[in-house]
Design a protein around this motif. Structure first.
Motif, short mmCIF file in Angstrom:
data_model
loop_
_atom_site.label_atom_id
_atom_site.label_comp_id
_atom_site.label_asym_id
_atom_site.label_seq_id
_atom_site.Cartn_x
_atom_site.Cartn_y
_atom_site.Cartn_z
N THR A 1 10.88 6.63 -3.06
CA THR A 1 10.84 5.41 -2.34
C THR A 1 10.77 4.40 -2.62
O THR A 1 10.97 2.62 -2.78
N VAL A 2 9.07 3.74 -3.63
CA VAL A 2 8.54 2.64 -3.72
C VAL A 2 8.95 1.58 -4.52
O VAL A 2 9.07 0.63 -5.04
N ALA B 1 1.96 6.17 -8.32
CA ALA B 1 1.54 5.11 -9.35
C ALA B 1 2.73 4.62 -10.97
O ALA B 1 2.89 3.70 -11.48
N ARG B 2 2.78 6.15 -11.08
CA ARG B 2 3.61 5.96 -12.78
C ARG B 2 5.54 4.97 -12.45
O ARG B 2 5.55 4.51 -13.20
N ALA B 3 5.66 6.27 -10.67
CA ALA B 3 7.18 5.17 -10.38
C ALA B 3 6.51 3.29 -10.13
O ALA B 3 8.02 2.96 -10.76
N ALA B 4 5.82 2.90 -9.89
CA ALA B 4 5.54 1.69 -9.56
C ALA B 4 5.38 1.10 -10.54
O ALA B 4 6.08 -0.14 -10.89
N LEU B 5 4.87 1.32 -11.35
CA LEU B 5 4.69 1.22 -13.05
C LEU B 5 6.28 0.83 -14.09
O LEU B 5 6.44 0.03 -14.17
N PRO C 1 0.80 -1.10 -0.18
CA PRO C 1 0.08 0.25 -0.03
C PRO C 1 0.81 1.40 0.13
O PRO C 1 1.58 1.00 0.25
N ALA C 2 0.16 2.04 -0.73
CA ALA C 2 1.99 2.95 -1.35
C ALA C 2 0.61 5.00 -1.09
O ALA C 2 -0.17 4.91 -1.95
N TYR C 3 0.89 5.57 -0.55
CA TYR C 3 0.53 7.32 -0.98
C TYR C 3 0.99 8.01 -0.69
O TYR C 3 2.39 8.34 0.31
N ASN C 4 1.39 8.26 -1.29
CA ASN C 4 2.63 9.87 -2.15
C ASN C 4 4.15 9.02 -1.84
O ASN C 4 4.47 9.86 -0.99
N VAL D 1 1.02 -3.02 -6.35
CA VAL D 1 1.62 -1.94 -5.16
C VAL D 1 -0.37 -1.14 -5.84
O VAL D 1 -0.78 -1.40 -7.20
N VAL D 2 -1.02 -0.25 -3.97
CA VAL D 2 -2.05 0.53 -4.46
C VAL D 2 -1.88 1.62 -4.52
O VAL D 2 -1.07 1.75 -3.02
N SER D 3 -1.76 2.37 -5.00
CA SER D 3 -1.69 3.86 -4.96
C SER D 3 -3.13 4.07 -4.25
O SER D 3 -4.16 4.14 -4.93
#
Length: 220
Positions: free
Chosen positions: A19-20, A46-50, A12-15, A36-38
């Protein structure tokens, strides 16, 4: 240990765009099933996780860690899940193995990670409230049955209550030289203190909500 195909990492990730990616890169040393759940992020999480190779569930509004975690669990059918915070620093494959191995061996139903040697602030906070750790491994089907998981903004008290009520085997495991970015570092000191205080007040209110019947079993 079972093949990585039976294991998913849910974050789970918020802003947490800064670090993600490194958390995802470490997770992918164990399995390609990284979700990853933005949680209504307003930055580039979301973009960084993708870009880092994760599958992303992008929630339109910030609903809290519980709803984000619940959405992530439904985005995979893996037998085992490792839960990670998105702001970890120093995560390695060894940390993932420490969490997962006792669960896969059948020694534990849930392993809860606590920091050791990662830094005074995070070590101290984690040791004072180890039951609030976001680093865990367990069977996905058990976690989905935790009452209130999808409705609690901070799901750790609901998970702890379910552990005690169900009688499953669980224990803490040490995660050496691992830390997370403190809220005061990310948001500035006073905003971080305000956010942390709000978080603890919400966590302390879990028992009251449960008694009033507001923390109820979730539906898929």
């Amino acid at each position: 240990m079972r093949s990585p195909a039976s294991v998913a990492v849910v974050i789970p990730a918020y802003n947490e765009e800064q670090t993600v990616p490194s958390v995802i890169h470490a997770a992918r040393t164990l399995t390609d099933e990284v979700v990853v759940v933005s949680d209504g992020s307003t930055d580039g999480t979301a973009r960084a996780a993708l870009s880092a190779g994760a599958r992303v569930v992008d929630l339109p509004e910030n609903a809290g860690k519980g709803p984000a975690l619940y959405a992530g669990l439904h985005a995979t059918d893996a037998q085992y899940v490792i839960l990670l915070d998105a702001d970890l620093v120093g995560l390695t494959r060894a940390h993932l193995d420490t969490l997962l191995e006792p669960v896969v061996r059948g020694d534990l139903d849930m392993a809860v990670g606590v920091f050791e040697g990662g830094g005074f602030a995070t070590d101290f906070g984690n040791r004072m409230t180890p039951h609030l750790s976001g680093q865990r491994a367990c069977r996905r089907d058990w976690l989905l049955q935790v009452p209130g998981l999808a409705s609690e903004r901070w799901p750790e008290p609901a998970i702890t209550h379910a552990l005690k009520q169900s009688g499953v085997r669980w224990d803490y495991v040490e995660l050496s030289n691992l830390r997370q970015v403190m809220k005061e570092e990310k948001r500035g000191f006073w905003r971080g203190v305000k956010y942390r205080t709000k978080m603890y007040l919400d966590i302390l209110g879990y028992r009251r909500r449960r008694k009033r019947g507001k923390a109820v079993p979730d539906q898929p």
